[in-house]
Design a protein around this motif. Structure first.
Motif, mmCIF file in Angstrom:
data_model
loop_
_atom_site.group_PDB
_atom_site.id
_atom_site.type_symbol
_atom_site.label_atom_id
_atom_site.label_comp_id
_atom_site.label_asym_id
_atom_site.label_seq_id
_atom_site.Cartn_x
_atom_site.Cartn_y
_atom_site.Cartn_z
ATOM 1 N N GLY A 1 0.828 -1.206 0.000
ATOM 2 C CA GLY A 1 0.000 0.000 0.000
ATOM 3 C C GLY A 1 0.857 1.249 0.000
ATOM 4 N N HIS A 2 1.646 1.429 1.053
ATOM 5 C CA HIS A 2 2.546 2.574 1.049
ATOM 6 C C HIS A 2 3.937 2.039 0.745
ATOM 7 N N SER A 3 4.799 2.967 0.311
ATOM 8 C CA SER A 3 6.094 2.471 -0.145
ATOM 9 C C SER A 3 6.952 2.053 1.045
ATOM 10 N N ASP A 4 7.909 1.258 0.764
ATOM 11 C CA ASP A 4 8.842 0.709 1.736
ATOM 12 C C ASP A 4 9.573 1.832 2.492
ATOM 13 N N LEU A 5 9.435 1.848 3.807
ATOM 14 C CA LEU A 5 10.012 2.923 4.631
ATOM 15 C C LEU A 5 11.524 3.032 4.468
ATOM 16 N N VAL A 6 12.201 1.887 4.516
ATOM 17 C CA VAL A 6 13.666 1.920 4.453
ATOM 18 C C VAL A 6 14.127 2.475 3.109
ATOM 19 N N ALA A 7 13.460 2.052 2.045
ATOM 20 C CA ALA A 7 13.817 2.525 0.711
ATOM 21 C C ALA A 7 13.540 4.025 0.589
ATOM 22 N N GLN A 8 12.471 4.467 1.210
ATOM 23 C CA GLN A 8 12.100 5.882 1.158
ATOM 24 C C GLN A 8 13.125 6.731 1.917
ATOM 25 N N LEU A 9 13.534 6.230 3.085
ATOM 26 C CA LEU A 9 14.557 6.934 3.868
ATOM 27 C C LEU A 9 15.833 7.081 3.058
ATOM 28 N N ARG A 10 16.207 5.992 2.381
ATOM 29 C CA ARG A 10 17.431 6.004 1.585
ATOM 30 C C ARG A 10 17.387 7.140 0.568
ATOM 31 N N GLU A 11 16.269 7.234 -0.156
ATOM 32 C CA GLU A 11 16.150 8.254 -1.195
ATOM 33 C C GLU A 11 16.162 9.656 -0.605
ATOM 34 N N GLU A 12 15.471 9.835 0.517
ATOM 35 C CA GLU A 12 15.387 11.172 1.098
ATOM 36 C C GLU A 12 16.718 11.620 1.685
ATOM 37 N N ILE A 13 17.410 10.688 2.311
ATOM 38 C CA ILE A 13 18.724 11.024 2.879
ATOM 39 C C ILE A 13 19.671 11.454 1.760
#
Lengths: 87, 271
Positions: A32-44
């Motif tokens: 449903g929502h995107s993978d938190l760890v992957a999202q953190l990686r991109e934002e960092i």
């Protein structure tokens, strides 16, 4: 480990079971929502790019999805003469 | 009141079509009017497993597009007069299935049958989501193997979100059908056990079908497993599963596990 392990091959089903439990815990959480760890990686990476010009090749990202905790390891080589962008 | 069952798995090759045919025949043997519907457009196989491949004239897509009426497309089984097949199209692609078309066909089937069993294609795309769309009950076919269990988990997620029942806040009844189970290998610790799979997927168990040469034999002959030899181990498992679907309480046995001391000592060498 018992003395018998010298004679009997390790069974594989417990490994299968453990791998599935860890994997599915993550996959269920990311539906449903995107993978938190992957999202953190991109934002960092985006935040870093805002301040320092870094070569994408010099960025080393490792993720390890564990049973209780996941780790995100971001290793960036920042050259000494990296031009700091105007803030 | 008609009940719609989807037989699904995500992963291919785990036994959806075999299970659809076997459960369909088992329910029809109870004298309840049953239709098995092939949703695998482009790669139909239910006709072959049912032994009706030479009698296919019209298919699901023909009915949806208005080229044929539903009664023209339905094929009555030669062994059981309560069993019918609605084949998939072999020449069209899966985009010829439309949500509106499927809805119309399902509504019409509901008027004439007690059980409508939808054989889902593998994957999670249109064919699979349309096959589960109108289901009241889902039979999730799973092998005791990591990739099959993972895909089943994914399908369970879809059943909870993409079905008509889910969308109106209701739920699809979900059942696990564990196939190709080898009790001896599980006992040796080289195959996931029934309890492992149940704990990981946490849905109720409908049946355990043992790995068996009788399954290939039945498909060679073009007969559902429950009709090819109704006393074979997989047939007994499917017959029990069908009784559970019909609401009966049947005690669960793990096929191949009832070995005494003698069997334990001598059975291992054979395995």
């Amino acid at each position: 480990m018992s003395i018998f392990s010298f004679f009997t091959k390790q069974t594989s089903a417990p490994t299968a079971r453990e791998r599935l439990q860890v994997l599915l815990a993550h996959e269920r959480a990311s539906v449903g929502h995107s993978d938190l760890v992957a999202q953190l990686r991109e934002e960092i990476l985006a935040v870093i790019a805002k301040h320092v010009q870094v070569d994408r090749d010099k960025v080393n990202v490792k993720m390890d999805r564990g049973e209780q905790v996941s780790t995100l390891e971001v290793d960036i080589e920042i050259p000494i003469d990296a031009s700091v962008r105007a803030a | 009141m008609a009940k719609v069952i989807v037989v699904t798995s995500g992963k291919g090759g785990v036994g959806k079509t075999t299970s659809t045919a076997a459960l369909g025949a088992a329910l029809a043997q109870r004298n309840e009017k049953t239709v098995v519907v092939d949703f695998d457009v482009g790669l139909r196989n239910l006709d072959l497993v049912m032994g009706a491949e030479r009698r296919v004239v019209y298919d699901l897509v023909n009915v949806i597009q208005g080229d044929a009426k539903l009664p023209q497309a339905l094929i009555r089984d030669k062994r059981l007069e309560t069993l019918f097949l609605l084949p998939a199209s072999q020449t069209r692609d899966k985009d010829s299935l439309t949500p509106e078309g499927v809805e119309k066909v399902m509504a019409e089937l509901k008027k004439h049958f007690d059980w409508i069993i939808c054989d889902s294609p593998a994957g999670i795309e249109r064919g699979a989501t349309l096959a589960m769309r109108h289901a009241d009950v889902a039979v999730i076919v799973t092998n005791p193997e990591v990739s099959s269990v993972r895909d089943s988990d994914r399908i369970i997620g879809l059943l909870d979100s993409k079905t008509e029942r889910a969308e109106r806040g209701d739920r699809v009844e979900k059942h696990l059908l564990l196939t190709r189970y080898d009790a001896a290998r599980a006992e040796r610790g080289d195959m996931l056990k029934v309890d492992d799979v149940l704990e990981i997927l946490s849905i109720p168990l409908l049946g355990i079908v043992p790995e068996s040469t009788d399954v290939l034999r039945a498909s060679n002959l073009g007969a559902p497993v429950t009709l090819a030899d109704n006393r074979s181990a997989p047939a007994l498992a499917y017959l029990d599963a069908a009784r559970r679907l019909a609401g009966e309480t049947v005690s669960m046995t793990i096929p191949g596990e009832k070995r005494g001391l003698f069997g334990k000592i001598f059975g291992r060498r054979a395995a």
